[in-house]
Enzyme design. Structure first.
Site, mmCIF file in Angstrom:
data_model
loop_
_atom_site.group_PDB
_atom_site.id
_atom_site.type_symbol
_atom_site.label_atom_id
_atom_site.label_comp_id
_atom_site.label_asym_id
_atom_site.label_seq_id
_atom_site.Cartn_x
_atom_site.Cartn_y
_atom_site.Cartn_z
ATOM 1 N N MET A 1 -0.212 59.321 -20.458
ATOM 2 C CA MET A 1 -1.457 58.709 -20.016
ATOM 3 C C MET A 1 -1.691 58.998 -18.542
ATOM 4 S SD MET A 1 -2.731 54.818 -20.635
ATOM 5 C CE MET A 1 -2.229 53.942 -19.177
ATOM 6 N N CYS A 2 -2.773 59.671 -18.250
ATOM 7 C CA CYS A 2 -3.171 59.901 -16.879
ATOM 8 C C CYS A 2 -4.653 59.522 -16.783
ATOM 9 C CB CYS A 2 -3.022 61.362 -16.481
ATOM 10 S SG CYS A 2 -1.322 61.968 -16.532
ATOM 11 N N GLY A 3 -5.160 59.516 -15.582
ATOM 12 C CA GLY A 3 -6.590 59.284 -15.398
ATOM 13 C C GLY A 3 -7.186 60.453 -14.652
#
Lengths: 315, 230
Positions: free
Chosen positions: A1-3
């Site tokens: 999970m990254c943004g």
């Protein structure tokens, strides 16, 4: 999970400030490190180089050796380099240079000292800033909020596939293609296969981050004659994994999503300007009007390209 | 008319949540303002609670719902109503990925479209989408019904278990082991009874009821190709 985040303004403005907000709103998606790719007002000749050195005490020697290589390739500093005043052992340096004879050849030579001083972006306008820590921390250290430009990318990293190191953060430069940068949310599962194919073609990768691959992959396809759009479409068929990535160029931001629709992309387009992010709450930092129209690119195998309008004139 | 107005803005969600829970326990009707698409709003609300979110909400709104009536004015992010046991959620606009994931009961009513994998692994309850359901909706649903009034995206009802996906309008394509059946009059009446209280009943609809072909229920090495397609 990254943004991830992207931002386009319709004239040069405080794109750095907006990207810092877009990334602060997504810090919970990955607080290991934060990075920004900012496209400033382009120069007609010469490049701006952003590099990271790993031993602050050796900065003088690193820059001396770097300049010697640059001069061998016909370039020179056109202004005194500047660097951050942080207390970390690693340091970030910004250099303005005149054109080397051949950017790819010179990059290969400059990478001989990449263990000490690693180039993170080369462009007529592109500047990549990245470091460990959250958005505000990185912005304070590197003055990101004051960076003026027309468009840019942001990234908050939760390391899943490789080390947490300042240089393994996003965005990644498409070494050695000037002005091309990428941010990516996801995992590339056939990373080693593609990496070794590209290495056999002469490309060099400086981290074990799977995302570093995508920028070079797309640029290599374009070098072979595909348009950006054709390369994006091919990436969905040929690269295995889950991904939403955005790729910045001098006049565009392109994006693509995998076949499984695993990673979101939320977009606001208004009056020729654009904000894109992984989460809707991030774009609301830039567009806080509740009536604003939100586009959710949630489906599988999607791609798109946003153009950047006026890169030079004042607003 | 609401008894309590709770503002979100940039406040910590934990603080907002404690105020919502306290108002819900006191049996008040609640309006939540300035939601700014923040995550985890209105999670684990009890029966008897009536709450309205102005604007759009982020991820997991109405998750673990235990009987509350939840009204979201505009869009909802991922996992709206995830694992809810009972109650009613209305989404005025678009519902993002995995609306009603693993829900056990209750009703989710989406007035716009929904994103990929609506009702993934749901065990019971109903999801009604007035628009189109996204890619792979109903993926591995174990029970309950997804009812789409505006068509379905690709890979519809992929690897469905015992749930049902009802569609009127175009289906882009069916997922692995999804089979279209002609519903009986009794089955249509059951769906109409679900739609009636929402004001959506229309007896002229041409329904397709999608159920599991049951090829994936037991692993069969001669049929491994079907498994590999998932």
């Amino acid at each position: 999970m990254c943004g991830i985040a992207g931002r386009i303004l319709n004239a040069p403005g405080k794109v750095g400030r907006d990207l810092v907000e877009l990334m602060d709103a997504q810090e919970h998606r990955g607080a290991d490190s934060t990075g920004f790719a900012i496209y400033g007002v382009p120069r007609d000749s010469g490049y701006v180089v952003r590099a990271m050195g790993f031993d602050r005490d050796a900065m003088g020697k690193d820059l001396e050796d770097y300049l010697a290589i640059l001069r061998q390739h016909g370039g020179d500093f056109t202004a005194d380099p500047t660097w951050d005043n942080g207390d970390s052992q690693h340091y970030s340096v910004r250099m303005e240079i005149s054109d080397p004879r051949d950017v790819a050849m010179w990059t290969k030579a400059a990478d001989q000292i990449c263990e000490r001083l690693e180039m993170q972006s080369v462009g007529r306008s592109l500047e990549i800033i990245k470091d460990t820590g959250g958005a505000y921390e990185v912005a304070d250290k590197h003055g990101v909020r004051d960076m003026v430009g027309t468009h840019g990318l942001g990234h908050a990293r939760l390391a899943t596939e490789s080390d947490v190191r300042p240089n393994a953060s996003h965005p990644f430069w498409a070494r050695p293609f000037p002005d091309v940068a990428i941010v990516h949310n996801g995992q590339i599962t056939d990373y080693y296969t593609w990496r070794s194919k590209l290495e056999r073609k002469g490309y060099r990768f400086l981290t074990y981050n799977d995302s570093e691959l995508i920028a070079v992959w797309v640029s290599d396809r374009m070098k072979e004659g595909l348009s950006l759009e054709q390369a994006l479409i091919r990436s969905i068929d040929e690269i295995d994994g889950v991904f939403t990535f955005m790729i910045g160029g001098p006049d565009t931001i392109g994006w693509a999503k995998d076949r499984f629709a695993m990673k979101p992309l939320v977009v606001v387009e208004q009056n020729g300007e654009m904000a894109a992010a992984t989460e809707e709450q991030a774009v609301r930092r830039v567009y806080d009007d509740d009536g604003v129209s939100i586009l959710n690119y949630d489906g599988p195998s999607l791609h798109g390209i946003w153009g950047v309008g006026n890169r030079r004139a004042a607003a | 008319m609401s008894d309590v107005v709770i503002d979100v803005g940039k406040r910590p969600v934990r603080e907002v949540h404690e105020e919502i829970q306290a108002a819900a326990q006191a049996g008040k009707s609640i309006t939540v303002t300035n939601t700014l698409s923040r995550h985890n709003l209105g999670v684990g609300l009890p029966a008897g609670c009536s709450i309205r979110f102005e604007g759009s909400v982020g991820y997991y709104c109405g998750g673990l719902n235990n009987g509350a009536i939840i009204d979201i004015e505009r869009n909802a992010g991922w996992g709206c109503g995830e694992a809810m046991a009972s109650g009613h959620i209305t989404v005025g606009g678009y519902a993002g990925m995995s609306v009603g994931a693993a829900m056990l009961g209750g009703t989710i009513h989406v007035k716009g479209d929904s994103g990929p994998r609506a009702g993934v692994a749901m065990k019971g309850g109903n999801i009604i989408v007035e628009g189109k359901i996204g890619y792979q909706s109903g993926f591995m649903a174990h029970g309950g019904k997804i009812i789409a009034l505006g068509g379905a995206g690709p890979s519809c009802a992929d690897a469905l278990w015992e749930g049902e996906v009802w569609v009127t309008g175009d289906i882009e394509d069916l997922g692995v082991d999804a089979v279209v059946t002609e519903p009986t009059a009794e089955q249509v009446a059951e769906v109409d009874a679900i739609l009636d209280p929402l004001g959506l009943k229309d007896t002229s609809r041409d329904w397709r009821r999608i159920v599991a072909g049951q090829r994936l229920w037991y692993f069969e090495s001669r049929d491994a190709k079907a498994w590999l397609m998932i």
